[in-house]
Each structure stands twice: as C-alpha cells, then as structure tokens.
Design a protein around this motif. Structure first.
Motif, PDB file in Angstrom:
ATOM      1  N   ASN A 148      73.253 -35.280 -34.992  1.00  0.00           N
ATOM      2  CA  ASN A 148      73.471 -33.661 -34.463  1.00  0.00           C
ATOM      3  C   ASN A 148      73.429 -34.033 -32.882  1.00  0.00           C
ATOM      4  O   ASN A 148      72.336 -34.424 -32.485  1.00  0.00           O
ATOM      5  CB  ASN A 148      72.487 -32.735 -34.803  1.00  0.00           C
ATOM      6  CG  ASN A 148      72.762 -31.512 -33.877  1.00  0.00           C
ATOM      7  OD1 ASN A 148      73.113 -31.404 -32.824  1.00  0.00           O
ATOM      8  ND2 ASN A 148      72.257 -30.674 -34.716  1.00  0.00           N
ATOM      9  N   LEU A 149      74.232 -34.613 -32.221  1.00  0.00           N
ATOM     10  CA  LEU A 149      74.498 -35.125 -30.925  1.00  0.00           C
ATOM     11  C   LEU A 149      73.456 -34.319 -29.844  1.00  0.00           C
ATOM     12  O   LEU A 149      72.802 -35.079 -29.135  1.00  0.00           O
ATOM     13  CB  LEU A 149      75.863 -35.350 -30.361  1.00  0.00           C
ATOM     14  CG  LEU A 149      75.819 -36.240 -29.126  1.00  0.00           C
ATOM     15  CD1 LEU A 149      75.294 -37.478 -29.105  1.00  0.00           C
ATOM     16  CD2 LEU A 149      77.407 -36.601 -28.604  1.00  0.00           C
ATOM     17  N   PRO A 150      73.618 -33.107 -29.715  1.00  0.00           N
ATOM     18  CA  PRO A 150      73.008 -32.249 -28.963  1.00  0.00           C
ATOM     19  C   PRO A 150      71.377 -32.422 -28.988  1.00  0.00           C
ATOM     20  O   PRO A 150      70.562 -32.372 -27.978  1.00  0.00           O
ATOM     21  CB  PRO A 150      73.301 -30.674 -29.203  1.00  0.00           C
ATOM     22  CG  PRO A 150      74.626 -30.694 -29.448  1.00  0.00           C
ATOM     23  CD  PRO A 150      74.810 -32.126 -30.527  1.00  0.00           C
ATOM     24  N   SER A 151      70.944 -32.217 -30.435  1.00  0.00           N
ATOM     25  CA  SER A 151      69.462 -32.628 -30.668  1.00  0.00           C
ATOM     26  C   SER A 151      69.115 -34.058 -30.332  1.00  0.00           C
ATOM     27  O   SER A 151      67.990 -34.298 -29.920  1.00  0.00           O
ATOM     28  CB  SER A 151      69.477 -32.327 -32.066  1.00  0.00           C
ATOM     29  OG  SER A 151      69.697 -30.763 -32.171  1.00  0.00           O
ATOM     30  N   LEU A 152      69.934 -34.897 -30.563  1.00  0.00           N
ATOM     31  CA  LEU A 152      69.605 -36.419 -30.337  1.00  0.00           C
ATOM     32  C   LEU A 152      69.400 -36.588 -28.884  1.00  0.00           C
ATOM     33  O   LEU A 152      68.434 -37.219 -28.521  1.00  0.00           O
ATOM     34  CB  LEU A 152      70.713 -37.270 -30.796  1.00  0.00           C
ATOM     35  CG  LEU A 152      70.335 -38.742 -30.761  1.00  0.00           C
ATOM     36  CD1 LEU A 152      69.243 -39.051 -31.719  1.00  0.00           C
ATOM     37  CD2 LEU A 152      71.359 -39.515 -31.501  1.00  0.00           C
ATOM     38  N   VAL A 153      70.376 -35.943 -28.033  1.00  0.00           N
ATOM     39  CA  VAL A 153      70.169 -36.022 -26.439  1.00  0.00           C
ATOM     40  C   VAL A 153      68.983 -35.331 -26.265  1.00  0.00           C
ATOM     41  O   VAL A 153      68.024 -35.700 -25.259  1.00  0.00           O
ATOM     42  CB  VAL A 153      71.509 -35.487 -25.690  1.00  0.00           C
ATOM     43  CG1 VAL A 153      71.072 -35.219 -24.353  1.00  0.00           C
ATOM     44  CG2 VAL A 153      72.563 -36.480 -25.981  1.00  0.00           C
ATOM     45  N   LEU A 154      68.419 -34.181 -26.663  1.00  0.00           N
ATOM     46  CA  LEU A 154      67.423 -33.463 -26.305  1.00  0.00           C
ATOM     47  C   LEU A 154      66.080 -34.254 -26.617  1.00  0.00           C
ATOM     48  O   LEU A 154      65.285 -34.276 -25.811  1.00  0.00           O
ATOM     49  CB  LEU A 154      67.242 -32.077 -27.171  1.00  0.00           C
ATOM     50  CG  LEU A 154      65.974 -31.183 -27.178  1.00  0.00           C
ATOM     51  CD1 LEU A 154      65.789 -30.708 -25.788  1.00  0.00           C
ATOM     52  CD2 LEU A 154      66.005 -30.280 -28.089  1.00  0.00           C
ATOM     53  N   GLU A 155      66.014 -34.907 -27.688  1.00  0.00           N
ATOM     54  CA  GLU A 155      64.846 -35.789 -28.071  1.00  0.00           C
ATOM     55  C   GLU A 155      64.767 -36.977 -27.240  1.00  0.00           C
ATOM     56  O   GLU A 155      63.755 -37.385 -26.868  1.00  0.00           O
ATOM     57  CB  GLU A 155      65.085 -36.161 -29.484  1.00  0.00           C
ATOM     58  CG  GLU A 155      65.026 -35.205 -30.550  1.00  0.00           C
ATOM     59  CD  GLU A 155      63.724 -34.052 -30.202  1.00  0.00           C
ATOM     60  OE1 GLU A 155      62.565 -35.000 -29.753  1.00  0.00           O
ATOM     61  OE2 GLU A 155      63.771 -32.960 -30.472  1.00  0.00           O
ATOM     62  N   GLY A 156      65.995 -37.526 -26.877  1.00  0.00           N
ATOM     63  CA  GLY A 156      65.608 -38.404 -25.667  1.00  0.00           C
ATOM     64  C   GLY A 156      65.028 -38.191 -24.421  1.00  0.00           C
ATOM     65  O   GLY A 156      64.328 -38.788 -23.841  1.00  0.00           O
ATOM     66  N   PHE A 157      65.497 -36.905 -23.867  1.00  0.00           N
ATOM     67  CA  PHE A 157      64.828 -36.316 -22.737  1.00  0.00           C
ATOM     68  C   PHE A 157      63.344 -35.827 -22.988  1.00  0.00           C
ATOM     69  O   PHE A 157      62.513 -36.316 -22.199  1.00  0.00           O
ATOM     70  CB  PHE A 157      65.571 -35.089 -22.445  1.00  0.00           C
ATOM     71  CG  PHE A 157      66.859 -35.246 -21.381  1.00  0.00           C
ATOM     72  CD1 PHE A 157      66.835 -35.489 -20.135  1.00  0.00           C
ATOM     73  CD2 PHE A 157      68.040 -35.067 -22.054  1.00  0.00           C
ATOM     74  CE1 PHE A 157      67.706 -35.969 -19.406  1.00  0.00           C
ATOM     75  CE2 PHE A 157      69.226 -35.363 -21.342  1.00  0.00           C
ATOM     76  CZ  PHE A 157      69.040 -35.893 -19.923  1.00  0.00           C
ATOM     77  N   TRP A 158      63.183 -35.448 -24.292  1.00  0.00           N
ATOM     78  CA  TRP A 158      61.795 -34.926 -24.643  1.00  0.00           C
ATOM     79  C   TRP A 158      60.863 -36.270 -24.708  1.00  0.00           C
ATOM     80  O   TRP A 158      59.665 -36.282 -24.067  1.00  0.00           O
ATOM     81  CB  TRP A 158      61.671 -34.553 -25.884  1.00  0.00           C
ATOM     82  CG  TRP A 158      60.680 -33.570 -26.475  1.00  0.00           C
ATOM     83  CD1 TRP A 158      59.447 -33.954 -26.875  1.00  0.00           C
ATOM     84  CD2 TRP A 158      60.596 -32.232 -26.015  1.00  0.00           C
ATOM     85  NE1 TRP A 158      58.530 -32.994 -27.024  1.00  0.00           N
ATOM     86  CE2 TRP A 158      59.190 -31.869 -26.769  1.00  0.00           C
ATOM     87  CE3 TRP A 158      61.268 -31.198 -25.626  1.00  0.00           C
ATOM     88  CZ2 TRP A 158      58.671 -30.599 -26.459  1.00  0.00           C
ATOM     89  CZ3 TRP A 158      60.709 -29.999 -25.679  1.00  0.00           C
ATOM     90  CH2 TRP A 158      59.782 -29.743 -26.004  1.00  0.00           C
ATOM     91  N   ALA A 159      61.357 -37.610 -25.221  1.00  0.00           N
ATOM     92  CA  ALA A 159      60.769 -38.754 -25.067  1.00  0.00           C
ATOM     93  C   ALA A 159      60.504 -39.286 -23.919  1.00  0.00           C
ATOM     94  O   ALA A 159      59.177 -39.781 -23.562  1.00  0.00           O
ATOM     95  CB  ALA A 159      61.480 -39.943 -25.828  1.00  0.00           C
TER      96      ALA A 159
END
Length: 94
Positions: free
Chosen positions: A57-68
């Motif tokens: 799920n690309l938007p969630s994957l990008v979100l997790e990148g920022f979160w990390a």
C-alpha cells in the motif's frame, strides 16, 4: 471478504500496536523518556514496513518511511542530549 491472516499481517499488527502504545505513552506521561518513545515508534514503523513490503500500500509505505525517519531523528537528538548531559556531569566532578 477478509483475506486470511498471514505472518506479515500479524507482524503489521504488532507494529501498529507499538505505534499506538508510543502515542498512549507520550499522552499519559508528564515527562516521557525519548528513548522509549522514539524506539517504540521506530520498531512499529519497521514492523509495519515489513508487512507493507509484502502487502503493498504505497501511501502507507511512504508514511512509515517518514515515521521511521522522524523516530531516528528523535533518537539521535536524545543521544546527543544524553552525551551533552554526561559531559556537563564530568565537568562538575572535576
């Protein structure tokens, strides 16, 4: 229809629980420990990323990148603060 739960989905649920726990922790504590807060957020982001790599799920994957990235920044800031505190303690002793 809900797909069956696999190991990657379960890992994602554990990651979600970490992030929720970190949010609850910072909300409940008056002076939260930044190592607990950012470490738990980083663990959650990593676990959710593992799940999202398999169940993309690309938007969630990008979100997790920022979160990390934010969690890593927070940990680095906490480590710098601890080092500065340790140096000032050493000066007080000498």
């Amino acid at each position: 229809m809900m797909p069956p739960l696999d190991i990657y989905t379960l890992v994602g649920f554990v990651g979600m629980a970490c992030i929720i726990a970190a949010y609850a922790y910072v909300t409940v504590k008056n002076k939260p420990d930044p190592f607990i807060l950012h470490g738990t957020n980083l663990a959650g982001a990593v676990l959710l990323t593992v799940s999202l790599v398999v169940h993309t799920n690309l938007p969630s994957l990008v979100l997790e990148g920022f979160w990390a990235a934010i969690a890593i920044y927070g940990l680095a800031k906490a480590f710098r603060g601890r080092a500065a505190h340790d140096r000032s303690d050493a000066k007080d002793i000498s």
